[in-house]
Design a protein around this motif. Structure first.
Motif, PDB file in Angstrom:
ATOM      1  N   ARG A 151     -46.332  23.477  -6.455  1.00 14.70           N
ATOM      2  CA  ARG A 151     -45.225  24.041  -5.249  1.00 14.70           C
ATOM      3  C   ARG A 151     -46.142  24.336  -3.993  1.00 14.70           C
ATOM      4  O   ARG A 151     -45.327  24.336  -3.240  1.00 14.70           O
ATOM      5  CB  ARG A 151     -44.961  25.511  -6.012  1.00 14.70           C
ATOM      6  CG  ARG A 151     -44.130  26.383  -4.975  1.00 14.70           C
ATOM      7  CD  ARG A 151     -43.620  27.671  -5.844  1.00 14.70           C
ATOM      8  NE  ARG A 151     -43.003  28.437  -4.570  1.00 14.70           N
ATOM      9  CZ  ARG A 151     -42.507  29.677  -4.841  1.00 14.70           C
ATOM     10  NH1 ARG A 151     -42.541  30.287  -6.034  1.00 14.70           N
ATOM     11  NH2 ARG A 151     -41.798  30.331  -4.022  1.00 14.70           N
ATOM     12  N   ILE A 152     -47.310  24.391  -4.156  1.00 14.35           N
ATOM     13  CA  ILE A 152     -48.093  24.948  -2.801  1.00 14.35           C
ATOM     14  C   ILE A 152     -48.944  23.824  -2.463  1.00 14.35           C
ATOM     15  O   ILE A 152     -49.045  23.498  -1.051  1.00 14.35           O
ATOM     16  CB  ILE A 152     -48.976  26.067  -2.871  1.00 14.35           C
ATOM     17  CG1 ILE A 152     -48.176  27.077  -3.735  1.00 14.35           C
ATOM     18  CG2 ILE A 152     -49.627  26.484  -1.784  1.00 14.35           C
ATOM     19  CD1 ILE A 152     -46.961  27.870  -2.592  1.00 14.35           C
ATOM     20  N   GLY A 153     -49.680  23.114  -3.208  1.00 11.98           N
ATOM     21  CA  GLY A 153     -50.835  22.209  -2.859  1.00 11.98           C
ATOM     22  C   GLY A 153     -50.316  20.921  -2.111  1.00 11.98           C
ATOM     23  O   GLY A 153     -50.609  20.547  -0.927  1.00 11.98           O
ATOM     24  N   PRO A 154     -49.459  20.236  -2.646  1.00 15.46           N
ATOM     25  CA  PRO A 154     -48.828  18.915  -2.190  1.00 15.46           C
ATOM     26  C   PRO A 154     -48.340  19.267  -0.524  1.00 15.46           C
ATOM     27  O   PRO A 154     -48.604  18.576   0.376  1.00 15.46           O
ATOM     28  CB  PRO A 154     -47.918  18.457  -3.200  1.00 15.46           C
ATOM     29  CG  PRO A 154     -48.468  18.824  -4.331  1.00 15.46           C
ATOM     30  CD  PRO A 154     -48.903  20.247  -4.079  1.00 15.46           C
ATOM     31  N   PRO A 155     -47.247  20.346  -0.542  1.00  9.00           N
ATOM     32  CA  PRO A 155     -46.973  20.402   0.851  1.00  9.00           C
ATOM     33  C   PRO A 155     -48.019  20.701   1.915  1.00  9.00           C
ATOM     34  O   PRO A 155     -47.989  20.420   3.113  1.00  9.00           O
ATOM     35  CB  PRO A 155     -45.878  21.584   0.658  1.00  9.00           C
ATOM     36  CG  PRO A 155     -45.584  21.659  -0.753  1.00  9.00           C
ATOM     37  CD  PRO A 155     -46.585  21.002  -1.589  1.00  9.00           C
ATOM     38  N   ALA A 156     -49.019  21.614   1.542  1.00 13.87           N
ATOM     39  CA  ALA A 156     -50.072  21.902   2.395  1.00 13.87           C
ATOM     40  C   ALA A 156     -51.000  20.784   2.799  1.00 13.87           C
ATOM     41  O   ALA A 156     -51.107  20.674   3.767  1.00 13.87           O
ATOM     42  CB  ALA A 156     -50.890  23.047   1.781  1.00 13.87           C
ATOM     43  N   TYR A 157     -51.037  19.804   1.715  1.00 15.72           N
ATOM     44  CA  TYR A 157     -51.877  18.659   1.985  1.00 15.72           C
ATOM     45  C   TYR A 157     -51.123  17.520   2.960  1.00 15.72           C
ATOM     46  O   TYR A 157     -51.922  17.160   3.648  1.00 15.72           O
ATOM     47  CB  TYR A 157     -52.032  18.023   0.657  1.00 15.72           C
ATOM     48  CG  TYR A 157     -52.820  16.530   0.827  1.00 15.72           C
ATOM     49  CD1 TYR A 157     -54.243  16.586   1.164  1.00 15.72           C
ATOM     50  CD2 TYR A 157     -51.922  15.457   0.360  1.00 15.72           C
ATOM     51  CE1 TYR A 157     -55.039  15.602   1.335  1.00 15.72           C
ATOM     52  CE2 TYR A 157     -52.958  14.345   0.357  1.00 15.72           C
ATOM     53  CZ  TYR A 157     -54.310  14.154   0.851  1.00 15.72           C
ATOM     54  OH  TYR A 157     -54.909  13.129   1.166  1.00 15.72           O
ATOM     55  N   LEU A 158     -50.042  17.647   2.676  1.00 18.63           N
ATOM     56  CA  LEU A 158     -49.061  16.745   3.692  1.00 18.63           C
ATOM     57  C   LEU A 158     -49.289  17.210   5.038  1.00 18.63           C
ATOM     58  O   LEU A 158     -49.198  16.612   6.068  1.00 18.63           O
ATOM     59  CB  LEU A 158     -47.717  16.795   3.248  1.00 18.63           C
ATOM     60  CG  LEU A 158     -46.685  15.922   4.192  1.00 18.63           C
ATOM     61  CD1 LEU A 158     -47.229  14.456   4.057  1.00 18.63           C
ATOM     62  CD2 LEU A 158     -45.294  15.945   3.611  1.00 18.63           C
ATOM     63  N   ALA A 159     -49.123  18.648   5.146  1.00 17.92           N
ATOM     64  CA  ALA A 159     -49.154  19.377   6.493  1.00 17.92           C
ATOM     65  C   ALA A 159     -50.533  18.833   7.280  1.00 17.92           C
ATOM     66  O   ALA A 159     -50.639  18.571   8.544  1.00 17.92           O
ATOM     67  CB  ALA A 159     -48.808  20.573   6.672  1.00 17.92           C
ATOM     68  N   ALA A 160     -51.576  18.845   6.326  1.00 16.36           N
ATOM     69  CA  ALA A 160     -52.922  18.587   7.062  1.00 16.36           C
ATOM     70  C   ALA A 160     -53.057  17.134   7.420  1.00 16.36           C
ATOM     71  O   ALA A 160     -53.788  16.924   8.389  1.00 16.36           O
ATOM     72  CB  ALA A 160     -53.809  19.027   5.852  1.00 16.36           C
ATOM     73  N   LYS A 161     -52.673  16.359   6.630  1.00 15.03           N
ATOM     74  CA  LYS A 161     -52.751  14.829   6.862  1.00 15.03           C
ATOM     75  C   LYS A 161     -51.992  14.465   8.045  1.00 15.03           C
ATOM     76  O   LYS A 161     -52.386  13.686   8.875  1.00 15.03           O
ATOM     77  CB  LYS A 161     -52.005  14.027   5.629  1.00 15.03           C
ATOM     78  CG  LYS A 161     -53.285  14.205   4.296  1.00 15.03           C
ATOM     79  CD  LYS A 161     -54.387  13.658   4.343  1.00 15.03           C
ATOM     80  CE  LYS A 161     -54.579  11.999   4.639  1.00 15.03           C
ATOM     81  NZ  LYS A 161     -55.722  11.721   4.784  1.00 15.03           N
ATOM     82  N   LEU A 162     -50.790  14.874   8.194  1.00 15.46           N
ATOM     83  CA  LEU A 162     -50.100  14.787   9.293  1.00 15.46           C
ATOM     84  C   LEU A 162     -50.697  15.182  10.685  1.00 15.46           C
ATOM     85  O   LEU A 162     -50.420  14.424  11.638  1.00 15.46           O
ATOM     86  CB  LEU A 162     -48.360  15.471   9.272  1.00 15.46           C
ATOM     87  CG  LEU A 162     -47.615  14.911   8.136  1.00 15.46           C
ATOM     88  CD1 LEU A 162     -46.309  15.668   7.899  1.00 15.46           C
ATOM     89  CD2 LEU A 162     -47.136  13.313   8.392  1.00 15.46           C
TER      90      LEU A 162
END
Length: 321
Positions: A48-59
């Motif tokens: 729920r938390i990890g992948p959305p945060a990771y995507l925001a960081a990568k973008l």
């Protein structure tokens, strides 16, 4: 510095962190504020938390930090959610954990970028001693969530033995959670409804401080913990503990100094330790004084927030060099 924190709820220190970091934005998935950030912090590694945060960081090319606030990894790393959590932890530029036991688990997974920063922030001017133990009732207190990992049935079963020896003893469980009805049924089945009750709501800091000052003991029977914060709030009010050896407690205070650690999860051992403490207010006073000193040393609000904020600032500046 511009920081995005992604989680289920804001850190209780959220507003204070802005003084150190500058602009801090909170997002609760699925509502993610994509933009330009220097750091993106996921408050847990889960699906729920990890992948959305990771995507925001990568973008936006930000450094990606994951926080682990509880000792839940052994349970969560087994299913599909655990596979995602494992991937996220390995992709993180830094993993912040809240006690050394969790750090050891992660280093066992070959993670090297792990730092330990406790997540307990105590306002010691609010949580402070008002009553001496000679003035307190024979009250055993728990405050927190009513969930499986807190293992509250152990406390209720132990209390049946306590009231046989100390008929004036009272048990109060404060909080909310899915096990509320189970706990009420267990209080009745154990025959202690005259001595035990549940206060099913969240309280303000001022109300909690009052209850901590009424209590002789704070009892914690959890299977695992990250902190826990409530037991340290009680300690700031000079209320000693009886606890399973979980979370950060065994790392900061020895058995018999600020309270007792349980050697087993057996009702009789817990009952015996409760009875010893209820019958000796001088012992409780001494333990309470010791516990308050430790809480102030490690978790006083301003000191603890500064330690957390400056650790991330240091990490960010080192990456710029």
């Amino acid at each position: 510095m511009r920081v995005l924190m992604v989680g289920r709820r804001k850190s209780i220190a959220f507003e204070d962190l802005k003084r150190y970091w500058g602009e801090v934005i909170f997002a609760k998935p699925p509502k993610i504020h994509f933009g330009k950030y220097d750091l993106v912090v996921a408050q847990e590694p889960t699906l729920r938390i990890g992948p959305p945060a990771y995507l925001a960081a990568k973008l936006c090319g930000a450094k990606f930090i994951i926080e682990v606030h509880g000792g839940y990894l052994g349970r969560w790393l087994k299913g599909a959610n655990g596979k995602v959590a494992t991937i996220m932890l390995k992709k993180a530029d830094l993993v912040r954990v809240v006690n050394e036991n969790i750090a050891r688990q992660l280093r066992g997974m070959k993670l090297k970028k792990v730092i330990t920063i406790p997540a307990i922030y105590i306002k010691t001017d609010v949580f402070r001693p008002i009553k001496r133990h000679s003035e307190r009732d024979n009250l055993v207190l728990y405050a927190g969530r009513f969930v499986f990992e807190k293992n509250l049935p152990l406390l209720i079963k132990a209390f049946r033995h306590v009231v046989k020896e100390e008929p004036s003893a009272k048990l109060l469980l404060i909080g909310e959670g899915p096990e509320k009805n189970l706990l009420r049924r267990l209080i009745i089945s154990e025959g202690i409804e005259e001595n035990a009750r549940i206060l099913n709501r969240w309280l303000s800091h001022k109300e909690l401080a009052s209850y901590y000052n009424d209590a002789a003991i704070f009892a914690l029977t959890s299977y695992y913990e990250g902190g826990p914060r409530a037991i340290c709030e009680a300690g700031a009010c000079r209320t000693p503990f009886i606890s399973t050896p979980v979370g950060i407690l065994p790392e900061i205070i020895e058995n018999g100094v600020g309270g007792f650690f349980l050697e087993s999860r057996e009702p009789l051992e817990l009952a015996e330790k409760i009875i010893i403490m209820l019958q000796d207010h001088q012992l409780r006073e001494k333990m309470g004084e010791n516990f308050r000193r430790v809480v102030i040393e490690h978790f006083e609000w301003g000191k603890a927030v500064k330690r957390y904020a400056e650790a991330y600032l240091k990490f960010y500046r080192e990456r710029l060099d």
